[in-house]
Motif scaffolding. Structure first.
Motif, mmCIF file in Angstrom:
data_model
loop_
_atom_site.group_PDB
_atom_site.id
_atom_site.type_symbol
_atom_site.label_atom_id
_atom_site.label_comp_id
_atom_site.label_asym_id
_atom_site.label_seq_id
_atom_site.Cartn_x
_atom_site.Cartn_y
_atom_site.Cartn_z
ATOM 1 N N VAL A 17 0.723 -1.115 0.225
ATOM 2 C CA VAL A 17 0.181 0.032 -0.008
ATOM 3 C C VAL A 17 0.771 1.215 -0.081
ATOM 4 N N ILE A 75 -5.109 4.840 6.797
ATOM 5 C CA ILE A 75 -5.431 3.261 6.120
ATOM 6 C C ILE A 75 -4.929 2.402 7.524
ATOM 7 N N LEU A 77 -4.292 -0.762 8.932
ATOM 8 C CA LEU A 77 -3.796 -2.265 8.572
ATOM 9 C C LEU A 77 -3.186 -3.077 9.506
ATOM 10 N N ILE A 117 -9.744 4.199 6.277
ATOM 11 C CA ILE A 117 -9.960 2.910 5.469
ATOM 12 C C ILE A 117 -9.451 1.970 6.644
ATOM 13 N N TYR A 118 -10.570 0.849 6.904
ATOM 14 C CA TYR A 118 -10.268 -0.195 7.779
ATOM 15 C C TYR A 118 -10.146 -1.586 7.297
ATOM 16 N N ALA A 119 -9.048 -2.275 7.557
ATOM 17 C CA ALA A 119 -8.794 -3.343 6.874
ATOM 18 C C ALA A 119 -9.583 -4.513 7.814
ATOM 19 N N LEU A 170 -13.006 -2.661 4.434
ATOM 20 C CA LEU A 170 -12.617 -3.335 3.408
ATOM 21 C C LEU A 170 -12.370 -4.940 3.937
ATOM 22 N N ALA A 221 -3.988 -3.314 -2.965
ATOM 23 C CA ALA A 221 -3.563 -2.239 -2.528
ATOM 24 C C ALA A 221 -4.397 -1.198 -3.423
ATOM 25 N N ILE A 224 -7.775 -0.334 -1.948
ATOM 26 C CA ILE A 224 -7.495 0.692 -0.817
ATOM 27 C C ILE A 224 -7.445 2.215 -1.361
ATOM 28 N N CYS A 227 -10.725 3.256 -2.948
ATOM 29 C CA CYS A 227 -11.850 3.489 -1.898
ATOM 30 C C CYS A 227 -11.348 4.931 -0.864
ATOM 31 N N LEU A 228 -10.308 5.188 -0.751
ATOM 32 C CA LEU A 228 -9.556 6.186 -0.141
ATOM 33 C C LEU A 228 -9.892 7.574 -0.747
#
Length: 324
Positions: A17, A75, A77, A117-119, A170, A221, A224, A227-228
């Motif tokens: 990422v 982000i 992760l 963003i949440y993984a 995500l 990646a 992500i 979406c960001l």
């Protein structure tokens, strides 16, 4: 220049990422305690800044936000990312995946960062009877790891509602590719590759008929970043949750046969007792992500396996740019 904080940015997925962000001309803050990440994975760009930080230590994490008050997005992760350890130490899993996530969210709120963003993981679904699995099914996690990722999702959605944070969840399928470590967050592909390279008999838990959705790390990646940075084509008020997978089902036996063919090795699995908490069948419906963000997985399983094997054979500890 936009500035993005990536927790877990020295890890397997996180380092890819970071590479993608740097390629897009972003400034990247990397927060990682190196429990599973590696210094060797950190992009050496002059626009990356590494911080040895544990997300469960809020005071230390807050120093990043204080020093960089102009963060445009987070982000998240960093996580305990395996089901098996969560069975042995659920409190450790919960501390990282729940308490650590709340710390990141609290600082995101306090410093008025609007993009998050949440993984999450397909592990939240558990064993589902209807395949492929869509985002709107009832989640039924089978392990403390799945439970902790689900809890993180709910916190993210609550902070989105309460504090006007533009957050998205995500749910990753089985991610694989270069830099994945057998000793840490390894998936079955990395384990099989290591066993085959070492001349060992690859071990299959259960009967090998269990299926997974294997997605190459640079495709994750890409999802992500879509979406960001992009606006969705449809409103997300009720459900900012997206599956990130290929939408294709592959059994563990099929996977091992493919690997043996690519590596020109004989297929000779060692069957072992099924592990508790293992899901029988899983592959994800990715139509929502594809429709709302015009994202597509671009790497075939054969191409992804070839790249993963080539990287494993080199096994150089220094930073190496992975072509996406």
């Amino acid at each position: 220049m936009q500035k993005i904080l990536v927790t877990g940015g020295a890890g397997f997925i996180g380092s890819h990422v970071v590479d993608a962000l740097v390629e897009q001309g972003k400034s990247v803050l990397i927060a990682d305690n190196l429990s599973t990440g590696k210094n060797a994975h950190v992009n050496p760009s002059e626009n990356t800044y590494f911080f040895d930080v544990d997300i469960t230590k809020r005071d230390r994490l807050e120093q990043i936000f204080r020093q960089h008050s102009d963060i445009d997005g987070v982000i998240h992760l960093a996580a305990q990312s395996k089901a098996s350890p969560s069975l042995d130490a659920p409190e450790h899993d919960a501390n990282i995946n729940i308490h650590g996530t709340v710390n990141v969210l609290e600082l995101t709120k306090a410093y008025e960062v609007k993009n998050f963003i949440y993984a999450s993981s397909a592990a939240v679904y558990g064993d589902q009877q209807t395949l492929p699995i869509a985002e709107d099914v009832a989640v039924e996690p089978l392990s403390p790891y799945g439970v902790s990722k689900q809890a993180g999702e709910e916190y993210v959605k609550a902070y989105r509602r309460l504090y006007d944070i533009d957050a998205r969840v995500l749910r990753f399928a089985n991610v694989y590719g270069p830099r994945q470590s057998v000793d840490t967050e390894a998936g079955v592909i990395t384990i099989f590759v290591e066993q085959l390279l070492n001349g060992e008999q690859p071990g299959i838990y259960g009967d090998g008929k269990q299926t997974r959705d294997f997605i190459y790390v640079t495709d994750v990646a890409s999802a992500i970043l879509h979406c960001l940075f992009e606006e969705p084509s449809e409103p997300e008020e009720s459900s900012p949750v997206y599956n990130v997978g290929t939408g294709q089902e592959t059994s563990v036996e099929e996977l091992l046969r493919e690997l043996c063919a690519v590596m020109d090795q004989r297929y000779r699995p060692l069957y072992m007792e099924k592990r508790p908490g293992d899901i029988e069948k899983s592959y994800l419906d990715n139509r929502k992500l594809r429709a709302n963000y015009a994202w597509e997985p671009e790497t075939s399983l054969a191409d992804g396996l070839t790249a993963t094997i080539a990287h494993a054979k080199r096994s150089d500890a220094s930073y190496e740019k992975i072509d996406s």
